[in-house]
Scaffold this motif. Structure first.
Motif, mmCIF file in Angstrom:
data_model
loop_
_atom_site.group_PDB
_atom_site.id
_atom_site.type_symbol
_atom_site.label_atom_id
_atom_site.label_comp_id
_atom_site.label_asym_id
_atom_site.label_seq_id
_atom_site.Cartn_x
_atom_site.Cartn_y
_atom_site.Cartn_z
ATOM 1 N N ALA A 295 0.831 -1.214 0.000
ATOM 2 C CA ALA A 295 0.000 0.000 0.000
ATOM 3 C C ALA A 295 0.862 1.260 0.000
ATOM 4 O O ALA A 295 0.412 2.325 -0.432
ATOM 5 C CB ALA A 295 -0.931 -0.009 1.213
ATOM 6 N N GLN A 296 2.098 1.127 0.474
ATOM 7 C CA GLN A 296 2.982 2.311 0.541
ATOM 8 C C GLN A 296 3.739 2.564 -0.761
ATOM 9 O O GLN A 296 4.409 3.587 -0.891
ATOM 10 C CB GLN A 296 4.002 2.128 1.679
ATOM 11 C CG GLN A 296 3.367 2.143 3.067
ATOM 12 C CD GLN A 296 4.365 1.621 4.095
ATOM 13 O OE1 GLN A 296 4.500 0.420 4.313
ATOM 14 N NE2 GLN A 296 5.084 2.534 4.712
ATOM 15 N N PHE A 297 3.643 1.629 -1.723
ATOM 16 C CA PHE A 297 4.467 1.750 -2.935
ATOM 17 C C PHE A 297 4.265 3.088 -3.683
ATOM 18 O O PHE A 297 5.259 3.709 -4.078
ATOM 19 C CB PHE A 297 4.231 0.576 -3.900
ATOM 20 C CG PHE A 297 4.827 -0.750 -3.461
ATOM 21 C CD1 PHE A 297 5.507 -0.881 -2.249
ATOM 22 C CD2 PHE A 297 4.709 -1.873 -4.272
ATOM 23 C CE1 PHE A 297 6.041 -2.108 -1.857
ATOM 24 C CE2 PHE A 297 5.256 -3.102 -3.902
ATOM 25 C CZ PHE A 297 5.913 -3.218 -2.684
ATOM 26 N N PRO A 298 3.005 3.552 -3.866
ATOM 27 C CA PRO A 298 2.846 4.824 -4.597
ATOM 28 C C PRO A 298 3.569 5.974 -3.899
ATOM 29 O O PRO A 298 4.229 6.807 -4.554
ATOM 30 C CB PRO A 298 1.332 5.050 -4.602
ATOM 31 C CG PRO A 298 0.734 3.697 -4.384
ATOM 32 C CD PRO A 298 1.711 2.939 -3.530
ATOM 33 N N GLN A 299 3.503 5.967 -2.574
ATOM 34 C CA GLN A 299 4.177 7.012 -1.795
ATOM 35 C C GLN A 299 5.708 6.880 -1.917
ATOM 36 O O GLN A 299 6.426 7.862 -2.058
ATOM 37 C CB GLN A 299 3.716 6.811 -0.358
ATOM 38 C CG GLN A 299 4.065 7.882 0.620
ATOM 39 C CD GLN A 299 3.903 7.319 2.046
ATOM 40 O OE1 GLN A 299 3.081 6.429 2.294
ATOM 41 N NE2 GLN A 299 4.698 7.823 2.965
ATOM 42 N N TRP A 300 6.189 5.647 -1.906
ATOM 43 C CA TRP A 300 7.633 5.410 -2.063
ATOM 44 C C TRP A 300 8.121 5.883 -3.427
ATOM 45 O O TRP A 300 9.211 6.447 -3.539
ATOM 46 C CB TRP A 300 7.967 3.925 -1.889
ATOM 47 C CG TRP A 300 7.807 3.406 -0.494
ATOM 48 C CD1 TRP A 300 7.438 4.131 0.613
ATOM 49 C CD2 TRP A 300 8.005 2.069 -0.051
ATOM 50 N NE1 TRP A 300 7.384 3.308 1.716
ATOM 51 C CE2 TRP A 300 7.732 2.034 1.330
ATOM 52 C CE3 TRP A 300 8.375 0.889 -0.694
ATOM 53 C CZ2 TRP A 300 7.829 0.866 2.087
ATOM 54 C CZ3 TRP A 300 8.474 -0.277 0.053
ATOM 55 C CH2 TRP A 300 8.202 -0.286 1.438
#
Ligand code: TLP
Length: 343
Positions: A295-300
């Motif tokens: 779920a954090q990939f877009p933010q990363w």
């Protein structure tokens, strides 16, 4: 180090100064009229390099593969390929659209199909069955990690194809990488296949283009198909000139991409939560996952971009590709950027 460290693909490479010069000097004609001297030269040189009779310069790897598939498989016939093959998954359904064929996929191991499993999928002659027409191989295998399909496997699958009178095609978008990583001559890697498509616009840095090679008869039929698809390119020598630089001076340097990928992968594999199978890092492609944190990939991706690092996520995996426009320092920058987002 470059202004932006772009690991999204080796397709992002820019033409080299030698290519820009070759473009400026290229002798030009008209490809559709059969009088494009530089395209004709590139086609002949590539065919010779890969040990086939003739070549066809096409705008993309997708077009080269799909022309080959349409040459070998008729409407309603079946193509056997590996489950995550580019021709099946990443060419926008062109196989069904252009050839009108259907796919019989088979799970490989690191992109390698077991010949006895392939043979078991060939349809017996029966009024109910589709006819199996073609086996395709991808070397290196992109989705498996840029993995190398070994010569013995290529030959064994070729035996199966011959025994059952099937055609045999290689998606060799990154065949160059397999060749420099193993030292196996290009001609040997191509010999069992009827047709081979190689890309000039990935690690070899040309701005555009692939070459499909095969027998003279197949390539002439392919030329007609290319025209039907709108791939007749007129003064294509301006691009073919870059292709000639690619195949004459850009192949050996792929070794640098492989050593950069290996070092970067070694570092990434040590980061907390990263799952990276180092055995699959055989050439210039690195895949890894960070289970539970998808779920954090877009933010990363955004945070990496702020640190001037571009990468790609494909489903729940990260993909980083090394190439001529990322160096050892770009790799260090990528490693520390991933370190900071994963912390
Ligand atoms: N692959 C691209 C994407 O489409 C995934 C990339 O960035 O790696 N065969 C293989 C094995 C490929 O990896 C690609 C491109 C192609 C064929 C198609 O080449 P193009 O993009 O020139 O149509």
């Amino acid at each position: 180090m470059h202004d932006i460290s772009d690991f999204r693909s080796d397709t992002v490479t820019l033409p080299t100064p030698a290519m820009r010069e070759a473009m400026a000097r290229a002798e030009l004609g008209d490809d559709v009229l059969g009088t494009e001297p530089t395209a004709i030269k590139l086609e002949a040189m590539t065919a010779d390099l890969l040990g086939k009779e003739a070549g066809l310069f096409v705008p993309s790897g997708t077009m080269g593969n799909q022309i080959a598939i349409a040459l070998h498989a008729q409407r309603g016939q079946e193509v056997i390929c590996e489950f995550s093959a580019h021709t099946y998954n990443n060419e926008s359904g062109a196989l069904a659209l252009i050839a009108g064929a259907q796919v019989r996929p088979i799970h490989g191991s690191a992109g390698i199909m077991e010949p006895s499993h392939v043979e078991a999928l060939i349809r017996p002659a029966n009024i109910h069955n589709p006819r199996t027409a073609l086996i395709t191989v991808e070397n290196t295998h992109n989705a498996a990690g840029g993995t190398i399909v070994p010569l013995e496997n290529i030959r064994a699958l070729g035996e199966v194809a011959r025994k059952h009178k099937l055609k045999y095609h290689l998606d060799g978008a990154r065949l160059w990488n397999a060749h420099v990583a193993t030292g196996v001559p290009l001609k040997d890697l191509c010999a069992p296949f009827d047709t081979v498509n190689v890309c000039l616009s990935k690690g070899l840095c040309s701005p555009v283009g692939s070459v499909l090679v095969g027998s003279r008869e197949e390539i002439e039929r392919g030329r007609y198909l290319r025209k039907q698809l709108g791939g007749g390119m007129r003064q294509s020598g301006i691009l073919a000139a870059c292709g000639i630089v690619s195949i004459t001076s850009m192949i050996e340097r792929l070794k640098d991409d492989h050593s950069n990928a290996r070092k970067l992968a070694d570092g990434l594999a040590k980061l907390p939560g990263v799952q990276l199978d180092l055995a699959t890092v055989q050439t210039n492609i690195i895949y890894f996952s960070v289970p539970g944190r998808e779920a954090q990939f877009p933010q990363w991706l955004e945070r990496l971009k702020q640190q001037k690092v571009l990468a790609m996520t494909l489903g729940n995996r990260w993909r980083l590709v090394t190439h001529n426009d990322v160096d050892a320092q770009d790799c260090e920058r990528a490693l520390s950027a991933f370190q900071s987002v994963l912390a």
